[in-house]
Structure formats: structure tokens, C-alpha cells
Design a protein around this motif. Structure first.
Motif, PDB file in Angstrom:
ATOM      1  N   LYS A 160       0.670  -1.144  -0.262  1.00 18.89           N
ATOM      2  CA  LYS A 160       0.120  -0.494   0.519  1.00 18.89           C
ATOM      3  C   LYS A 160       0.846   1.238   0.019  1.00 18.89           C
ATOM      4  N   SER A 161       2.322   1.370   0.870  1.00 18.00           N
ATOM      5  CA  SER A 161       2.865   2.496   0.708  1.00 18.00           C
ATOM      6  C   SER A 161       4.019   2.605  -0.854  1.00 18.00           C
ATOM      7  N   LEU A 162       4.159   1.877  -1.269  1.00 19.62           N
ATOM      8  CA  LEU A 162       5.283   1.899  -2.272  1.00 19.62           C
ATOM      9  C   LEU A 162       5.444   3.783  -3.140  1.00 19.62           C
ATOM     10  N   ASN A 163       6.494   3.623  -2.787  1.00 16.88           N
ATOM     11  CA  ASN A 163       7.202   4.790  -3.375  1.00 16.88           C
ATOM     12  C   ASN A 163       5.816   6.447  -2.801  1.00 16.88           C
ATOM     13  N   THR A 164       4.854   5.992  -1.542  1.00 17.31           N
ATOM     14  CA  THR A 164       4.636   7.165  -1.043  1.00 17.31           C
ATOM     15  C   THR A 164       4.832   7.426   0.064  1.00 17.31           C
ATOM     16  N   GLU A 165       5.414   6.230   0.563  1.00 18.19           N
ATOM     17  CA  GLU A 165       5.864   6.240   2.425  1.00 18.19           C
ATOM     18  C   GLU A 165       6.811   7.043   2.232  1.00 18.19           C
ATOM     19  N   THR A 242       0.025  -9.790  -8.407  1.00 16.43           N
ATOM     20  CA  THR A 242      -1.521  -9.788  -7.925  1.00 16.43           C
ATOM     21  C   THR A 242      -2.478  -8.367  -7.884  1.00 16.43           C
ATOM     22  N   SER A 243      -3.162  -7.814  -7.349  1.00 24.64           N
ATOM     23  CA  SER A 243      -3.635  -6.043  -8.264  1.00 24.64           C
ATOM     24  C   SER A 243      -3.479  -5.124  -7.763  1.00 24.64           C
ATOM     25  N   VAL A 244      -1.876  -5.268  -7.744  1.00 21.98           N
ATOM     26  CA  VAL A 244      -0.635  -3.754  -8.031  1.00 21.98           C
ATOM     27  C   VAL A 244      -0.274  -3.942  -9.013  1.00 21.98           C
ATOM     28  N   GLU A 245      -0.045  -2.764  -9.745  1.00 22.62           N
ATOM     29  CA  GLU A 245       0.751  -2.757 -11.433  1.00 22.62           C
ATOM     30  C   GLU A 245       2.122  -3.451 -10.554  1.00 22.62           C
ATOM     31  N   ASN A 246       2.888  -4.228 -11.823  1.00 24.20           N
ATOM     32  CA  ASN A 246       4.228  -4.061 -11.406  1.00 24.20           C
ATOM     33  C   ASN A 246       4.473  -4.204  -9.601  1.00 24.20           C
ATOM     34  N   VAL A 247       4.033  -5.358  -9.089  1.00 21.21           N
ATOM     35  CA  VAL A 247       4.178  -6.151  -8.039  1.00 21.21           C
ATOM     36  C   VAL A 247       3.946  -7.311  -7.846  1.00 21.21           C
ATOM     37  N   VAL A 258       8.263  -9.836  -2.497  1.00 19.89           N
ATOM     38  CA  VAL A 258       7.826  -9.419  -3.043  1.00 19.89           C
ATOM     39  C   VAL A 258       8.813  -9.081  -4.466  1.00 19.89           C
ATOM     40  N   VAL A 259       8.086  -8.962  -5.687  1.00 19.11           N
ATOM     41  CA  VAL A 259       8.949  -8.724  -6.098  1.00 19.11           C
ATOM     42  C   VAL A 259       8.192  -7.473  -7.735  1.00 19.11           C
ATOM     43  N   LEU A 260       9.240  -6.121  -6.835  1.00 17.48           N
ATOM     44  CA  LEU A 260       8.036  -4.870  -7.234  1.00 17.48           C
ATOM     45  C   LEU A 260       9.137  -3.528  -8.206  1.00 17.48           C
ATOM     46  N   LYS A 261       8.681  -2.900  -8.697  1.00 21.87           N
ATOM     47  CA  LYS A 261       9.431  -2.695 -10.176  1.00 21.87           C
ATOM     48  C   LYS A 261       9.190  -0.662  -9.362  1.00 21.87           C
ATOM     49  N   LYS A 262      10.324  -0.223  -8.980  1.00 23.01           N
ATOM     50  CA  LYS A 262      10.387   1.142  -9.020  1.00 23.01           C
ATOM     51  C   LYS A 262      11.547   2.208  -9.829  1.00 23.01           C
ATOM     52  N   LYS A 276      14.156  -5.557   6.577  1.00 27.84           N
ATOM     53  CA  LYS A 276      13.950  -5.727   5.747  1.00 27.84           C
ATOM     54  C   LYS A 276      15.659  -5.595   4.478  1.00 27.84           C
ATOM     55  N   VAL A 277      15.193  -6.352   3.289  1.00 26.67           N
ATOM     56  CA  VAL A 277      16.816  -6.673   2.713  1.00 26.67           C
ATOM     57  C   VAL A 277      16.432  -6.189   0.917  1.00 26.67           C
ATOM     58  N   LEU A 278      16.875  -5.088   0.594  1.00 31.45           N
ATOM     59  CA  LEU A 278      16.146  -4.664  -1.176  1.00 31.45           C
ATOM     60  C   LEU A 278      17.371  -5.825  -1.893  1.00 31.45           C
ATOM     61  N   LYS A 279      16.758  -6.502  -3.080  1.00 34.90           N
ATOM     62  CA  LYS A 279      18.176  -6.964  -4.119  1.00 34.90           C
ATOM     63  C   LYS A 279      17.627  -6.910  -5.010  1.00 34.90           C
ATOM     64  N   GLU A 280      18.341  -5.800  -6.082  1.00 35.48           N
ATOM     65  CA  GLU A 280      18.319  -5.665  -7.429  1.00 35.48           C
ATOM     66  C   GLU A 280      18.478  -6.849  -8.327  1.00 35.48           C
ATOM     67  N   LEU A 281      16.578  -6.678  -9.083  1.00 35.24           N
ATOM     68  CA  LEU A 281      17.171  -7.566  -9.995  1.00 35.24           C
ATOM     69  C   LEU A 281      17.428  -7.442 -11.322  1.00 35.24           C
ATOM     70  N   ASN A 282      17.877  -8.378 -12.473  1.00 34.49           N
ATOM     71  CA  ASN A 282      18.087  -7.436 -14.271  1.00 34.49           C
ATOM     72  C   ASN A 282      17.380  -8.742 -14.880  1.00 34.49           C
ATOM     73  N   ILE A 283      15.813  -8.457 -15.005  1.00 29.12           N
ATOM     74  CA  ILE A 283      14.779  -9.167 -15.311  1.00 29.12           C
ATOM     75  C   ILE A 283      14.675  -8.517 -16.818  1.00 29.12           C
ATOM     76  N   LYS A 284      14.924  -9.986 -17.502  1.00 27.69           N
ATOM     77  CA  LYS A 284      14.285  -9.618 -18.784  1.00 27.69           C
ATOM     78  C   LYS A 284      13.199 -10.193 -19.172  1.00 27.69           C
ATOM     79  N   PHE A 285      11.833  -9.120 -19.715  1.00 27.57           N
ATOM     80  CA  PHE A 285      10.784  -9.601 -20.114  1.00 27.57           C
ATOM     81  C   PHE A 285      10.104 -10.102 -21.510  1.00 27.57           C
TER      82      PHE A 285
END
Length: 285
Positions: A160-165, A242-247, A258-262, A276-285
Motif C-alpha cells: 500500500k505504501s510503495l513510493n508514497t511513504e 497481485t492486484s497492484v501493477e508491477n508488484v 515481493v518483487v516490485l518495480k521502482k 528489510k532487505v532489497l535486492k536489485e534484479l536484472n529481469i528481461k521480460f
């Protein structure tokens, strides 16, 4: 006599290996509308299939009523589908079971009916097909990883708080790092207020905790999401939409998160010993 012995040996082998395969799955998922039909629960096929699975000892659920552990790990279940092979003169069906990657794990014998009324015909054919399951003594046998008590991590508020808080709480380890970074900033850079100093320090600590990887992961569509494979190829991550785009809800080895785009970058976010740990991924869709 030799042919009879071979027949029973073959039947035993099919039932033994079929049973062993199905024992690895906790749930049977039944769609409320099979692919072969235009209407939901047409001819009461979904109701009958769910009833027969339950009657044979399987934990059976509809595809819109998934429990929490199945939402986190779609590979705990097999999805049932009705393979309609009907002709002009007979109703013919088989039950096909697929895993979370869309791979066929088991197919029943073909059930047939010559009844002209569709509802009764499908009921008779489905019951005949289900005789294959009656021969299997199903009993769920979880894998070793599933037997261990899983670490439950809730990401409800994070989504709920991605990129907003901003980050409002940090661990004691990071608090000490922020204090040290604050002193360093105060020595080398003039600031307007103490709050601004703490904010800059926190950003510095958080950015240092982000793990990065240059390994390219290729996204392959699967039912309900994607699987990320490396160049081996080996499946590294499983993503559930999920119901949230790019999450996406994600699982990697023994970690759930969770894997998310930021900011045009993909991250795997999970909890490690309360941090809390963040790991950057190099994903090719």
C-alpha cells in the motif's frame, strides 16, 4: 497367462507412480468454468468434479477461493481440467491435472456416455473417468522444505505504501549506522536542520543495504504469474501476480517476499532476521 501378468504389472506401475506423483500436492484446484464450456458450472460439471475429488480424500477448492499458503506458493496444488473429447454419438471426457508450470502430471482414463441429455451424460462420463482416482491411495506427503515451519512475513502494508511513504522505522543496527552517518555529514557538509541531516543519513544507509546483481533473469509466463530463470537454465524465482501493477508475491530458495518495480528497476524485497532487505534484479521480460 503371460499377457494377464503383464497387464496387472503395468496397471500396478501406473497406479504406483501416479499415486507417488499426486501425493506431493496439498490441494486440488477446480475451476468454476472449465475451458470446454461457455458458462460457469455448465451441466454442474465443476460441482461434480469438486465433490468427487473431496470424496476421494483430496483437499479440493475452487479457483477463486485459494488459501493463503497457496497464494504464496502456487506449486502446492494441481489444477484440474476437463478434456472434452465428445463426438456426435457419445460424450467422452478425461480429467487432466497440471502443476503450477502448466505441465501435465496425470491424466485419467476416458469416461464415456451415450445418454442424449447433456447433464446426465457428462455426469456418467466424469464418474467413469474418476475410477482412475479410486485406485490411487492418495495421502499428502509434504516435501522437507514444506514440513519446516515457514517464516511468515506480511507485506500488506508495504504494497500500500510503495513510493508514497518514507521509511518510518529502522533496526537498532541501522539506527547506529544513521547516527554515524549523521556525524559524518555534519562534519563535511553544511545542512539547514537536524531533521534534514537525519533524512540524508537514512537515505545513505538504506541505499547501502540494497544488494545488486548483474545476472540476467529471463521471465517465462506461467499460470498466475512468471518464473525467472538464469542462463543455466534454472528457476531462481517464482512470481505470483497481485492486484497492484508491477508488484508480485515472490519466492526464492527459502525466502518469501515481493518483487516490485521502482524507478525503472526491479527489486526483490524480503525480511532477513527482522531487517528489510532489497535486492536489485536484472529481469528481461
Amino acid at each position: 497367462m503371460k499377457n494377464i501378468i503383464c497387464f496387472f504389472a503395468l496397471s500396478f506401475a501406473i497406479n504406483f507412480f501416479g499415486n507417488a506423483q499426486l501425493n506431493n500436492y496439498k490441494y486440488m484446484v477446480v475451476p468454476k468454468q472449465f475451458d470446454a464450456f461457455k458458462e460457469m458450472n455448465q451441466y454442474q460439471t465443476s460441482t461434480l468434479v469438486k465433490y468427487l475429488f473431496t470424496n476421494n480424500g483430496y483437499t479440493t477448492i475452487y479457483d477463486d477461493q485459494l488459501p493463503e499458503d497457496l497464494l504464496n506458493n502456487g506449486c502446492l496444488a494441481l489444477k484440474a481440467n476437463l478434456d472434452d473429447r465428445s463426438s456426435l454419438f457419445a460424450t467422452k471426457v478425461a480429467i487432466v491435472l497440471k502443476d503450477c508450470n502448466g505441465v501435465i502430471v496425470y491424466t485419467t482414463q476416458e469416461g464415456r456416455s451415450k445418454i442424449k441429455e447433456y447433464k446426465s451424460a457428462y455426469a456418467e462420463a466424469i464418474r467413469q473417468a474418476f475410477k482412475s482416482f479410486e485406485l490411487l491411495n492418495y495421502q499428502y506427503e509434504p516435501k522437507e522444505k514444506e514440513i519446516e515451519k515457514p517464516i511468515t512475513v506480511s507485506f500488506k502494508n508495504d504494497v500500500k505504501s510503495l513510493n508514497t511513504e518514507p521509511i518510518k522505522s529502522v533496526s537498532k543496527t541501522n539506527q547506529n549506522k544513521i547516527a554515524e552517518a549523521t556525524k559524518e555529514i555534519q562534519k563535511n557538509k553544511p545542512v539547514v536542520s537536524e531533521e534534514q541531516v537525519k533524512e540524508v543519513a537514512m537515505e545513505k544507509v538504506v541505499s547501502s543495504s540494497v544488494n545488486t546483481t548483474s545476472e540476467i533473469l529471463y521471465a517465462q509466463p506461467i499460470e498466475g504469474g512468471f518464473q525467472l530463470v538464469d542462463s543455466a537454465p534454472k528457476i531462481q524465482y517464482r512470481l505470483t501476480e497481485t492486484s497492484v501493477e508491477n508488484v508480485f508475491l515472490a519466492s526464492h530458495e527459502d525466502k518469501n517476499g515481493v518483487v516490485l518495480k521502482k524507478k525503472d528497476k526491479w527489486f526483490f524485497e524480503y525480511s532477513d532476521n527482522g531487517e528489510k532487505v532489497l535486492k536489485e534484479l536484472n529481469i528481461k521480460f
